[in-house]
Design an enzyme around this catalytic site. Structure first.
Site, short mmCIF file in Angstrom:
data_model
loop_
_atom_site.label_atom_id
_atom_site.label_comp_id
_atom_site.label_asym_id
_atom_site.label_seq_id
_atom_site.Cartn_x
_atom_site.Cartn_y
_atom_site.Cartn_z
N SER A 124 0.73 -1.14 0.05
CA SER A 124 0.04 -0.13 0.08
C SER A 124 0.67 1.36 0.08
O SER A 124 1.96 1.25 0.54
CB SER A 124 -0.79 -0.05 1.12
N TYR A 149 -2.67 -1.14 10.70
CA TYR A 149 -2.79 -1.78 9.38
C TYR A 149 -1.51 -1.51 8.54
O TYR A 149 -0.86 -2.27 7.73
CB TYR A 149 -4.17 -1.21 8.88
N LYS A 153 1.60 -3.93 6.74
CA LYS A 153 2.26 -3.60 5.45
C LYS A 153 3.63 -3.70 5.26
O LYS A 153 4.36 -4.42 4.49
CB LYS A 153 1.40 -2.72 4.51
#
Ligand code: WQD
Length: 336
Positions: A124, A149, A153
């Site tokens: 991302s 989150y 990644k």
């Protein structure tokens, strides 16, 4: 070629599976429907007229995954499966770290044991953090995120890089997605968030259809052309096509390759509202409120590396993305 797609029933995963089936690849989907619905698989078959192989499994289920790798001659894995709600990751960090990290580690161990060492990972733009300047380039330093989150990644990118260092047979492609919008042109598949949408477009389309009274615009004092946050919105079908190109690149190279998948253009929240209204002849009531914690002012890609090395480029404009998002929402007011 046989491609295993984890999270293939999700928003980006399902659009990618369509592109792969249309390209006559054999596709195996593993999904536990934790944030998706079985109906998406019927829709994929309606659109493509092709069959896929499906396993309703959690990727953390080592025995089940091992069996799948033993039953099929898998060439490459595209790994989408993971939790993705930024806000929830702040309130439930362990849920996020456990699921996203453990699931991926089990997947990688099973791949290693079965001598399948080609993987494309859904990363991302969030890995660029708060201090890098736009346009974001793959060479920029990462190492900061504003929520758990985002850290999953970052850590998973690192794990994949370490794995490749340890064994040169691995070929790892890290795809850093910017903000996907739109839906398949058929209107049969699209984004189907469970509960209150976190992201801009699904919230906006729910306002347009009358499910929510108004859109809340987070902040009007950013250093941008109209004070609202700027992002690089990319059509989900073109994002999906980036994966097809990435497969070819992955199989021809070893080591780690990182690519931004974005358009290189930034649009503000008010640009999105105005374009959506114009493209679809609807009015979006909205209210400007405070900034959302963790948001940055501007994020957009330098996509030149993917343009050159993957021979891939995103051309669809915001107008089309807004039309396609609305087409999907109107046809499926309650999702799948
Ligand atoms: C876009 C813009 C908001 C909602 C995050 C993750 C990323 C990826 C996508 C997951 C911002 C504004 C939003 C709303 C608003 N992850 N906004 N009102 O924050 O760029 O990216 O989601 O799958 O990794 O970081 O996307 O769509 O939430 O926000 O004003 O109700 O819209 O402030 O400027 P974001 P987003």
């Amino acid at each position: 070629m046989t491609v295993l797609v984890t999270g293939g029933a999700g928003y980006i995963g399902s659009h990618t599976v369509i592109e792969l089936l249309n390209d006559n690849q054999e596709v195996i989907v593993v999904d536990n429907f934790s944030n998706s619905k079985p109906e998406v698989l019927n829709r994929i078959q309606m659109i493509t007229g092709k069959q896929l192989i499906f396993y309703e499994k959690n990727i953390e289920d080592r025995m089940a995954m091992d069996k799948i790798f033993k039953q099929h001659a898998i060439d490459i894995v595209i790994h989408f499966a993971g939790y993705k709600a930024v806000g929830e990751s702040v309130t439930q960090p362990l849920k996020y770290y456990h699921n996203n990290l453990s699931g991926t580690i089990v997947l990688l161990e099973v791949m290693q044991e079965n001598q399948v060492k080609n993987i494309i990972f859904s990363s991302s733009a969030t890995v660029y953090g708060e201090t890098n300047r736009v346009p974001f380039k793959e060479t920029m330093t990462t190492g900061e995120a504003s929520n758990p989150y985002g850290y999953t990644k970052l850590v998973l990118e690192k794990i994949l890089q370490d794995l490749s260092q340890s064994d040169p047979d691995w070929s790892v492609t890290l795809l850093r997605y910017f903000n996907p919008l739109g839906a398949h042109e058929s209107g049969l598949i699209g984004e189907d968030p469970q509960g209150i949408p976190n992201n801009l477009m699904p919230y906006l389309t729910q306002v347009a259809i009358g499910k929510r009274p108004k859109l809340l615009v987070f902040g009007k004092d950013y250093p941008t052309h109209d004070g609202t946050g700027v992002r690089d919105y990319i059509h989900v079908v073109e994002l999906a096509q980036g994966h097809q190109k990435a497969i070819k690149h992955n199989l021809e190279h070893q080591g780690v390759a990182i690519f931004n998948l974005g358009t290189g253009h930034g649009y503000s929240v008010l640009d999105i509202i105005k374009t959506f209204e114009k493209a679809n002849q609807v009015t979006i009531p909205y209210e400007i409120i405070d900034r959302r914690p963790g948001d940055i002012a501007i994020a957009y890609a330098d996509p030149s590396k993917a343009n050159e090395e993957l021979d891939w480029e995103a051309f669809k404009d915001l107008y089309t993305m807004c039309q396609d998002s609305w087409h999907w929402q109107k046809k499926n007011p309650d999702g799948f």
